[in-house]
Design an enzyme around this catalytic site. Structure first.
Site, PDB file in Angstrom:
ATOM      1  N   HIS A   1      -4.155   1.687   7.491  1.00  0.00           N
ATOM      2  CA  HIS A   1      -2.780   2.027   7.095  1.00  0.00           C
ATOM      3  C   HIS A   1      -2.073   2.555   8.335  1.00  0.00           C
ATOM      4  O   HIS A   1      -2.704   3.214   9.169  1.00  0.00           O
ATOM      5  CB  HIS A   1      -2.755   3.134   6.028  1.00  0.00           C
ATOM      6  CG  HIS A   1      -3.249   2.721   4.685  1.00  0.00           C
ATOM      7  ND1 HIS A   1      -4.104   3.497   3.940  1.00  0.00           N
ATOM      8  CD2 HIS A   1      -2.988   1.619   3.935  1.00  0.00           C
ATOM      9  CE1 HIS A   1      -4.360   2.892   2.791  1.00  0.00           C
ATOM     10  NE2 HIS A   1      -3.694   1.752   2.769  1.00  0.00           N
TER      11      HIS A   1
ATOM     12  N   CYS B   1      -2.718  11.307   4.017  1.00  0.00           N
ATOM     13  CA  CYS B   1      -3.066  10.371   2.935  1.00  0.00           C
ATOM     14  C   CYS B   1      -2.959  11.063   1.583  1.00  0.00           C
ATOM     15  O   CYS B   1      -2.707  10.425   0.567  1.00  0.00           O
ATOM     16  CB  CYS B   1      -4.518   9.911   3.063  1.00  0.00           C
ATOM     17  SG  CYS B   1      -4.897   9.065   4.583  1.00  0.00           S
TER      18      CYS B   1
ATOM     19  N   GLU C   1       0.823  -1.216   0.000  1.00  0.00           N
ATOM     20  CA  GLU C   1       0.000   0.000   0.000  1.00  0.00           C
ATOM     21  C   GLU C   1       0.856   1.265   0.000  1.00  0.00           C
ATOM     22  O   GLU C   1       0.390   2.361   0.334  1.00  0.00           O
ATOM     23  CB  GLU C   1      -0.946  -0.011   1.198  1.00  0.00           C
ATOM     24  CG  GLU C   1      -1.910  -1.189   1.199  1.00  0.00           C
ATOM     25  CD  GLU C   1      -3.222  -0.932   0.451  1.00  0.00           C
ATOM     26  OE1 GLU C   1      -3.771   0.170   0.565  1.00  0.00           O
ATOM     27  OE2 GLU C   1      -3.702  -1.847  -0.255  1.00  0.00           O
TER      28      GLU C   1
END
Ligand code: SUG
Length: 448
Positions: free
Chosen positions: A250, A372, A174
């Site tokens: 995450h 993000c 990711e």
């Protein structure tokens, strides 16, 4: 050779919508099928970028990928012209339609893992675009993202843009959302921390019970190997299953590092005390200077408040005057515990002396906070000259992007709108125009 960090923010795409596609991401599930505002989302993102640029910090943009990705609908068996594809997918399986329409590449912390030249044995800056194998809609991003990176970082003497890792659950990756770099100064070699949620080949480690762990140890090890990192400056940490089950999909939802400062919740990592002491030791050996670890306890902020406020998804940035600014989502002002944490941070003896709160509601509703939305890239002066310059956020580019958004974006999008063929043509025209603004070849974004 001096180097500085640039933040590459994703421009929110014209199809930004809430489809509830990310299992384990609480905000995405909560806002499923609510109406979104692509225009507001994009303008909120641009305002944050402008603030960072105005602080004198390097700021660049990454373009939205062209959506809908009709090639995906064809790959899963739909046929016909564009309009028929949309309608058939809408009637048969709207989730597939939403996946091909997702604007999820706005969260560029998931675009790639980046190792600055000073860390890599061949002295080049390495990128591994993330394969994003864990979710269907995000697994559609890597081919186009790789093209974008290759167009911006074309010079092979300075940059290596790897292929994404093979797309298999064992190597699920990711990107930088699970990676932090600590150093004394950006141009110096750094300590790279890779964070995984599971080890695909080792069933003895503990796994989350409720939500999926998206990043594997095997992918982290593969990236460290291909980037040519030294084992003596590389650490692998495991996320606690409790954090993942609370919605920390995450690691950048529960810790953030910058240079010699590392902020984390006390429940972020398995065996946290021992692992952090190892990181501290590594840092001190490397730089002969202490690492400042600021840990927040459960009493200060619970795991569930950590997830709802996105405190640790703040951007921690070094200003040209040497002080650090924390850019938090507005939710950290309205949550009393998150706010108290920010106040403790600036009151204590550490480089963080400014906290700013930003309205990023549109992205937050899909689980995307300030951190993000950006990918950190440390560039030497030579590398700054070698990269494509059309994506550097100047005042002029900011003005052009605001105008472009105001002209091309809808004020509102609801799930039914995804079957509207006009949305497809509007988006294609908008992306075409954007390629002109950013001086990027159209086939980079419209090549699928
Ligand atoms: O991958 N949300 C993204 C949010 C990514 C946040 N990034 C970082 N933490 N770095 C995700 O879960 C939701 C899309 C939807 O449901 O429509 C989404 O993809």
């Amino acid at each position: 050779m001096t180097a500085r960090e640039f933040n590459f923010d994703g421009i929110v795409g014209p199809t930004h919508n809430y489809a509830g596609l990310s299992y384990g991401n609480v905000a995405s599930a909560t806002h499923r099928h609510k109406s979104s505002s692509p225009k507001t989302a994009a303008l909120q993102g641009l305002r944050k970028m402008k603030f960072v640029a105005d602080l004198g910090i390097g700021q660049c943009v990454l373009p939205p990928l062209y959506r809908p990705y009709l090639g995906f609908l064809r790959a899963v068996g739909f046929t016909g012209n564009d309009e028929q594809l949309l309608e058939k997918a809408f009637r048969t399986d709207p989730v597939l339609l939403a996946a091909c329409y997702s604007a999820s590449n706005m969260w560029t912390a998931n675009a790639a893992t980046v190792s600055p030249a000073a860390d890599c044995q061949d002295g080049r800056l390495h990128f591994t675009p993330a394969n994003l194998t864990s979710t269907l809609h995000r697994s559609l991003e890597p081919p186009a993202t790789t093209r974008v990176f290759r167009a911006i970082f074309e010079n092979e003497d300075a940059f290596v843009v790897h292929d994404p890792l093979p797309s298999t659950l064992v190597l699920a990756d990711e990107g930088a959302a699970n990676h932090t770099r600590l150093t004394i100064e950006p141009s110096q070699p750094g300590i790279e921390i890779f964070v995984h949620g599971r080890a695909a080949m080792n069933r003895n480690i503990t796994f989350p019970k409720k939500f999926p762990a998206r990043q594997t140890l095997e992918s982290c090890q593969a990236i460290a190997r291909r980037h040519g990192l030294l084992a003596s400056r590389t650490v692998h940490l495991q996320q606690t299953p409790a954090a993942i089950d609370a919605g920390v999909f995450h690691n950048d939802v529960i810790s953030v590092g910058n240079e010699n400062v590392f902020l984390t919740h006390v429940q972020a990592f398995v065996d946290q005390a021992a692992m952090l002491s190892q990181v501290r030791q590594m840092f001190e050996q490397q730089f002969d200077s202490p690492l400042q670890v600021v840990e927040f306890s459960d009493g200060e902020i619970s795991l569930s408040k950590t997830v709802s406020s996105y405190l640790f998804n703040s951007q921690l940035l070094t200003r040209p005057d040497g002080g650090m600014t924390l850019i938090c989502p507005l939710d950290c002002k309205t949550s009393s515990s998150a706010y108290a944490c920010t106040q403790r941070l600036i009151a204590e003896d550490n480089p963080v002396d400014q906290v700013e709160f930003f309205e990023l509601r549109q992205s937050m509703n899909n689980g995307g906070g300030p951190a993000c939305l950006r990918l950190r890239v440390v560039l030497t002066e030579e590398q700054q000259k070698a990269m494509h310059s059309g994506i550097i956020l100047t005042k002029t580019l900011y003005g052009s992007l605001v105008k472009w958004v105001e002209k091309n974006y809808r004020n509102e999008l609801i799930p039914d709108d995804l079957r509207d063929p006009n949305l497809l043509t509007e988006t294609r025209d908008a992306i075409h125009e954007l390629c002109g603004i950013l001086d990027l070849p159209t086939d980079v974004l419209l090549g699928d």
